[in-house]
Design an enzyme around this catalytic site. Sequence first.
Site, PDB file in Angstrom:
ATOM      1  CD  GLU A 104      -2.433   1.277   2.747  1.00  0.00           C
ATOM      2  OE1 GLU A 104      -3.420   2.015   2.852  1.00  0.00           O
ATOM      3  OE2 GLU A 104      -1.979   0.612   3.701  1.00  0.00           O
ATOM      4  CG  HIS A 105       1.396   3.685   2.817  1.00  0.00           C
ATOM      5  ND1 HIS A 105       1.012   4.935   2.396  1.00  0.00           N
ATOM      6  CD2 HIS A 105       0.383   3.223   3.594  1.00  0.00           C
ATOM      7  CE1 HIS A 105      -0.181   5.218   2.891  1.00  0.00           C
ATOM      8  NE2 HIS A 105      -0.590   4.200   3.617  1.00  0.00           N
TER       9      HIS A 105
END
Length: 428
Positions: free
Chosen positions: A324-325
């Site tokens: 996601e990050h």
Amino acid sequence: MIKILDSKNKNFDKTLDALLSKRKNKVQLNSVSVIKIIKDVKKNGDKAILKYEKRFNKNSIIAPSIKQINRAIQSLDQKVKKAIDLAYDRIYKFHSLQKFKNISYTDKLKNKLEYKYVPIESVAIYVPGSTASYPSSVLMNAVPAIVAGVKRLVMVNPGQKGKQNPAVLYAAKKCKIKEIYSIGGPSAIAAVAYGTKKIKKVDKIIGPGNSYVAAAKKEVFGDVGIEGMIAGPSEVTIVCDKFSNPEWIASDLIGQAEHDNLAQCILISKDKSIIKKVNYEIINQLKELPRAVIAKNSLLNNGILIYMPSDQKIINTVNKIAPEHLELNTKNYKKVVSKIKNAGSICLGKYAVMAMTDYNVGSNHVLPTNSSARYSSGVSVNEFYKRISYINLSKKGIETLGPSVITLANYEGLVGHAKSVEKRIRRK
């Protein structure tokens, strides 16, 4: 405490795959119980919602009154209001640049083709609230919808004993959200997907949530739209080197771990010493954290520190994880970043900390999780548009193109298609 892997180990790939799959299975295990809740809400409506609210949130209120909302907002610190205002302005500015252009084309036969972006009419925003309150999530979901021109915005946010967080309510007011419901979990998703006496159904549901919420959104998809990815429990992968600050890196990992017991935090480095230092920093910094129990559970179950001496192997592993990050906290990040194809968002350099992107940088923090960054993207203005094609054929156009269509339709065995064209070009 945190699992440490060495990529030189012959079983490394199998071990990493097993760890990643184990977490994915935990996220997906909730589907059976979620289906039961959804069926109950579809059948029993508000009665079922209140049953689950009382059981899980000790809440007996579906919708707070305007008086309750205003009273809560009045209690909010001015500094927090100003911080929300700043975040709103920056998010709006960046997302307003994502405008999409309608297309209109007329060919030599005077056939006119158009492709137009049309705002979705009604959208429900799910804002988590069981273990923490997230006014930032209101902004990240509502602002792109505002830019797109969505007419009806609804917010569902689980309250604590019927009381919602003042900052969440202020952010909703800032976004001119008039329908607010103090409910959460799969029952809230079912309510806005199918409607009840008190809640009118919507066309699309977006917003992050825990594994139960993510599972519920997957179940209702088809009856209602959801974002082009599932925003489940949070994830971060950090690539660092010997030039990185271990104190900063540790705080970045902890910052993600405090979100949820299923949050995934992975560190990859070519330098063994930085891995040891980060591990030491994590142990020390957890002592100062209010949400230490959640962060510790997350790191213990889903945290991985990886020694990986090869740049190419690092690139391949990041693309495989599809986090996601992603933080590229390395001196040579410019050489690496162009080869990273799978990530929800990428923070470059030592100052681009993920926590900043969660609030007021301007980019969106609702991002694909569970490796879905391989094929999907975070929330943008595009999420709130439908794309419609408009076709206007001229007499000359159908007479010129029609015979070819008749040939193909007959070849495919669709005689009715062929005849519907034939009737328009048949000579009398």
